[in-house]
Design a protein around this motif. Structure first.
Motif, PDB file in Angstrom:
ATOM      1  N   CYS A 320     -27.068  44.366 109.733  1.00 35.82           N
ATOM      2  CA  CYS A 320     -26.232  43.680 108.727  1.00 35.82           C
ATOM      3  C   CYS A 320     -24.731  43.744 109.036  1.00 35.82           C
ATOM      4  O   CYS A 320     -24.206  44.798 109.403  1.00 35.82           O
ATOM      5  CB  CYS A 320     -26.440  44.294 107.349  1.00 35.82           C
ATOM      6  SG  CYS A 320     -28.017  43.872 106.626  1.00 35.82           S
ATOM      7  N   LEU A 321     -24.074  42.614 108.842  1.00 43.77           N
ATOM      8  CA  LEU A 321     -22.617  42.561 108.881  1.00 43.77           C
ATOM      9  C   LEU A 321     -22.135  42.187 107.484  1.00 43.77           C
ATOM     10  O   LEU A 321     -22.776  41.374 106.802  1.00 43.77           O
ATOM     11  CB  LEU A 321     -22.134  41.502 109.877  1.00 43.77           C
ATOM     12  CG  LEU A 321     -22.600  41.662 111.336  1.00 43.77           C
ATOM     13  CD1 LEU A 321     -22.071  40.511 112.181  1.00 43.77           C
ATOM     14  CD2 LEU A 321     -22.136  43.000 111.910  1.00 43.77           C
ATOM     15  N   ARG A 322     -21.026  42.789 107.077  1.00 43.89           N
ATOM     16  CA  ARG A 322     -20.430  42.405 105.783  1.00 43.89           C
ATOM     17  C   ARG A 322     -19.269  41.462 106.064  1.00 43.89           C
ATOM     18  O   ARG A 322     -18.337  41.807 106.797  1.00 43.89           O
ATOM     19  CB  ARG A 322     -19.933  43.649 105.043  1.00 43.89           C
ATOM     20  CG  ARG A 322     -19.560  43.370 103.584  1.00 43.89           C
ATOM     21  CD  ARG A 322     -18.779  44.522 102.991  1.00 43.89           C
ATOM     22  NE  ARG A 322     -17.476  44.617 103.600  1.00 43.89           N
ATOM     23  CZ  ARG A 322     -16.681  45.690 103.531  1.00 43.89           C
ATOM     24  NH1 ARG A 322     -17.069  46.754 102.876  1.00 43.89           N
ATOM     25  NH2 ARG A 322     -15.506  45.701 104.115  1.00 43.89           N
ATOM     26  N   ILE A 323     -19.365  40.278 105.483  1.00 41.11           N
ATOM     27  CA  ILE A 323     -18.381  39.234 105.794  1.00 41.11           C
ATOM     28  C   ILE A 323     -17.593  38.892 104.528  1.00 41.11           C
ATOM     29  O   ILE A 323     -18.159  38.423 103.532  1.00 41.11           O
ATOM     30  CB  ILE A 323     -19.086  37.967 106.334  1.00 41.11           C
ATOM     31  CG1 ILE A 323     -19.904  38.335 107.584  1.00 41.11           C
ATOM     32  CG2 ILE A 323     -18.076  36.868 106.633  1.00 41.11           C
ATOM     33  CD1 ILE A 323     -20.728  37.201 108.158  1.00 41.11           C
ATOM     34  N   THR A 324     -16.291  39.122 104.584  1.00 37.20           N
ATOM     35  CA  THR A 324     -15.438  38.785 103.434  1.00 37.20           C
ATOM     36  C   THR A 324     -15.264  37.271 103.368  1.00 37.20           C
ATOM     37  O   THR A 324     -15.148  36.612 104.394  1.00 37.20           O
ATOM     38  CB  THR A 324     -14.054  39.446 103.607  1.00 37.20           C
ATOM     39  OG1 THR A 324     -14.240  40.841 103.813  1.00 37.20           O
ATOM     40  CG2 THR A 324     -13.170  39.221 102.384  1.00 37.20           C
ATOM     41  N   ILE A 325     -15.239  36.738 102.141  1.00 37.76           N
ATOM     42  CA  ILE A 325     -15.007  35.301 101.979  1.00 37.76           C
ATOM     43  C   ILE A 325     -13.520  35.026 102.213  1.00 37.76           C
ATOM     44  O   ILE A 325     -12.656  35.614 101.560  1.00 37.76           O
ATOM     45  CB  ILE A 325     -15.421  34.838 100.564  1.00 37.76           C
ATOM     46  CG1 ILE A 325     -16.910  35.135 100.314  1.00 37.76           C
ATOM     47  CG2 ILE A 325     -15.115  33.357 100.356  1.00 37.76           C
ATOM     48  CD1 ILE A 325     -17.874  34.462 101.256  1.00 37.76           C
ATOM     49  N   GLY A 326     -13.231  34.133 103.154  1.00 39.12           N
ATOM     50  CA  GLY A 326     -11.841  33.805 103.470  1.00 39.12           C
ATOM     51  C   GLY A 326     -11.411  32.514 102.811  1.00 39.12           C
ATOM     52  O   GLY A 326     -12.042  32.046 101.846  1.00 39.12           O
ATOM     53  N   THR A 327     -10.359  31.914 103.323  1.00 39.90           N
ATOM     54  CA  THR A 327      -9.963  30.585 102.840  1.00 39.90           C
ATOM     55  C   THR A 327     -10.972  29.584 103.400  1.00 39.90           C
ATOM     56  O   THR A 327     -11.675  29.884 104.375  1.00 39.90           O
ATOM     57  CB  THR A 327      -8.563  30.213 103.351  1.00 39.90           C
ATOM     58  OG1 THR A 327      -8.587  30.228 104.783  1.00 39.90           O
ATOM     59  CG2 THR A 327      -7.496  31.169 102.854  1.00 39.90           C
ATOM     60  N   PRO A 328     -11.035  28.369 102.827  1.00 43.02           N
ATOM     61  CA  PRO A 328     -12.026  27.402 103.321  1.00 43.02           C
ATOM     62  C   PRO A 328     -11.941  27.193 104.835  1.00 43.02           C
ATOM     63  O   PRO A 328     -12.965  27.157 105.517  1.00 43.02           O
ATOM     64  CB  PRO A 328     -11.663  26.126 102.557  1.00 43.02           C
ATOM     65  CG  PRO A 328     -11.096  26.636 101.270  1.00 43.02           C
ATOM     66  CD  PRO A 328     -10.351  27.882 101.618  1.00 43.02           C
TER      67      PRO A 328
END
Ligand code: PMP
Length: 540
Positions: A320-328
């Motif tokens: 698993c990787l944790r991916i932060t939501i960025g700008t579009p």
């Protein structure tokens, strides 16, 4: 039954806290000769308020919680550390944390020589009440529950948390760092009813203020009073206090809505990518994603200039990787890399990384509902002008440049201009819906008249004679060079004519006029006139 006085450490119960003369004196004086400060006034010569009463009373109003029940820390990380120090005797007491969960509870306990017992979540990341009960013993002083949980992203159900809090004789900390991205309103409403409950919140996530380090606890007035007793004398800087107040009062719900919308979009797109095994449902501003080969994916992302958090060593998080939501645009870039494309152009903006012998520059430019700007070129005057450019063109710009400015400003100025030029080119190339022409009509006091055409051809007419050779240490001759490099790479036609007496003002007026013109030229055409902006049907 939870008894606060019996639960805190003996030495703290009898502690005489550090106090300042300003706190001791009830009368406000006009001359302060009590704290050995430098008396000459600047923004920073005085110590901040030791307890940030303004933040506390504002939070109290906004959250509808008594002021007595609020403690403000230097990030919620500080509050975690203080809570452990308040309740746990080193090398004797223990805390319970969930596994997997936020790692700092365990680290802070280890620093304080406090034992940590890990209670596994169920394989679908839910709280297991009976397992928590089994792990409680005489030494257990605190239970940390993070909801929405980091790194899994899910909320735990209210009933289980309440059951734990109501049946445990120690302190239950509910860490709500990500609550504003979720469907829950959290546990603040229970702090008056449940004396052993501490709710943690932070300005670092939804409020976008990670740099100022402000977080807070909502709890019984008794616990808050003890936290105030053991904190550093001035734990929140004056700058942070000022910025925190602004952020608490500001409405940034549009940002939060965009992040939530992007979370759904990115989750859906990720689930369609080969190599993605599952995307776990999230109520936070990140997604936990299981890949077939997470270390290969991690490496390819780093190579493409994207950092995510590898969580594959945690319980039930294999792969698993944790991916932060960025700008579009950042999310589009991530999705392109993960699906094997390496494009740099998106509907909403452009993203570049460029490395040469002389400079290393990353640039993001986008047009979106939420404007923002962060420029760091290593040349203060150029930063100033690019901030003006971003503001007046309405383009959000994030630029980080590391160049050989110790040798000369030339390379950094030129390479920034090249990248910005390329970005402008990408913003209008292939787009069929923009005004194309930009001009600043001369006004009485205006010194620059400027017209531009997003025509796909380079032409620069430069009628400017600066009155000085330098502004500070910045050579004014580089301004021509900047616009030359920018227009050549943007493939635009630009006519500039400037008159003035002060080179700083002249340069500023050129940047303002250029930025306004560009903003106009990039404006969408009104729908009823939606014609391609060139009779040739193509701008190239
Ligand atoms: N709690 C959780 C669950 C977090 O993920 C984080 C930061 N990653 C924190 C607390 C600490 O936040 P702060 O910036 O307020 O110290």
């Amino acid at each position: 039954m939870f008894n606060l006085e019996l639960s805190i450490r003996d030495n703290i119960r009898s502690l005489t806290p550090y106090s300042t003369a300003r706190e001791e004196s009830k009368i406000k004086t006009i001359i302060s000769l009590d704290a050995n400060e430098n008396p000459f006034v600047s923004d920073f010569n005085r110590y901040p308020e030791s307890i940030p009463h303004n933040i506390i009373s504002t939070l109290s109003n906004v959250l509808n919680v008594d002021s007595d029940s609020i403690f403000v820390g230097s990030g919620s990380d500080e509050v975690i550390d203080l809570l452990i120090r308040l309740f746990c005797v080193p090398s004797k007491d223990s805390i319970i944390v969930m596994d997997p969960s936020y790692g700092y509870y365990e680290v802070s306990a280890a620093i304080n020589d406090v034992i940590v017992k890990k209670v596994e979540l169920s394989p679908d990341f839910m709280l297991d009440y009976s397992k928590i009960l089994l792990n409680i013993d005489q030494t257990t002083k605190m239970i940390f529950i993070c909801s929405p949980n980091n790194p899994t992203g899910n909320l735990f159900d209210n009933e289980t948390i309440l059951e734990v809090a109501e049946n445990f004789n120690g302190v239950v900390v509910v860490d709500e760092a990500y609550i504003d991205f979720s469907t829950s309103d959290g546990f603040a409403k229970y702090i008056n009813r449940i004396p052993n409950l501490v709710v943690l919140r932070t300005l670092s996530k939804s409020k976008g203020m990670a740099a100022i380090r402000v977080g807070y606890a909502l709890c019984s007035s008794g616990i808050a009073r003890y936290l105030h007793k053991i904190k550093y004398p001035y734990n929140i800087s004056s700058y942070s206090q000022k910025m925190a107040l602004k952020a608490i009062l500001a409405d940034n719900s549009v940002q939060i809505e965009i992040i939530k919308r992007e979370r759904s979009r990115v989750a859906l797109r990720l689930s369609q990518i080969v190599g993605v095994e599952s995307v776990f449902p999230s109520e936070a501003n990140f997604l936990l994603v299981k890949f077939k080969d997470s270390s290969k994916v991690y490496d390819s992302l780093v190579k493409a200039g994207v950092t995510v958090r590898d969580r594959s060593s945690l319980k039930y998080c294999n792969g698993c990787l944790r991916i932060t939501i960025g700008t579009p645009i950042e999310n589009d870039y991530l999705l392109d890399i993960l699906s094997g494309k390496c494009e740099s152009r998106y509907e909403s903006g452009v993203l570049f990384n460029r490395e040469s012998k002389e400079t290393n520059i990353s640039l993001k430019v986008h047009k979106s509902q939420v404007w923002g700007c962060s420029i760091s070129s290593g040349i203060p005057f150029l930063d100033h002008m690019l901030e003006i450019f971003s503001l007046h063109s309405g383009l959000s710009i994030e630029l980080n440049a590391f160049g050989d400015t110790n040798v000369d400003y030339h390379h950094t100025v030129e390479d920034c201009a090249i990248l910005i030029g390329k970005a402008i080119r990408e913003l209008y190339r292939c787009n069929s819906n923009f005004q194309r022409y930009g001009y600043v009509l001369p006004m009485d006091e205006s010194k620059t008249s400027l017209t531009l055409d997003l025509c796909g051809r380079f032409y620069l007419k430069w009628d400017v004679k600066f009155t000085e050779e330098r502004v500070g240490d910045f050579p004014t001759g580089l301004i021509y060079h900047f616009f030359y490099s920018l227009c050549a790479n943007a493939k635009i036609s630009l006519h500039v004519s400037t008159y003035g007496e002060d080179s700083h003002h002249m340069i500023e007026s050129i940047f303002k006029a250029f930025s306004k013109s560009l903003g106009l030229a990039l404006l969408e055409l009104k729908s009823e006139y939606k014609l391609f902006p060139s009779s040739k049907g193509l701008i190239d």
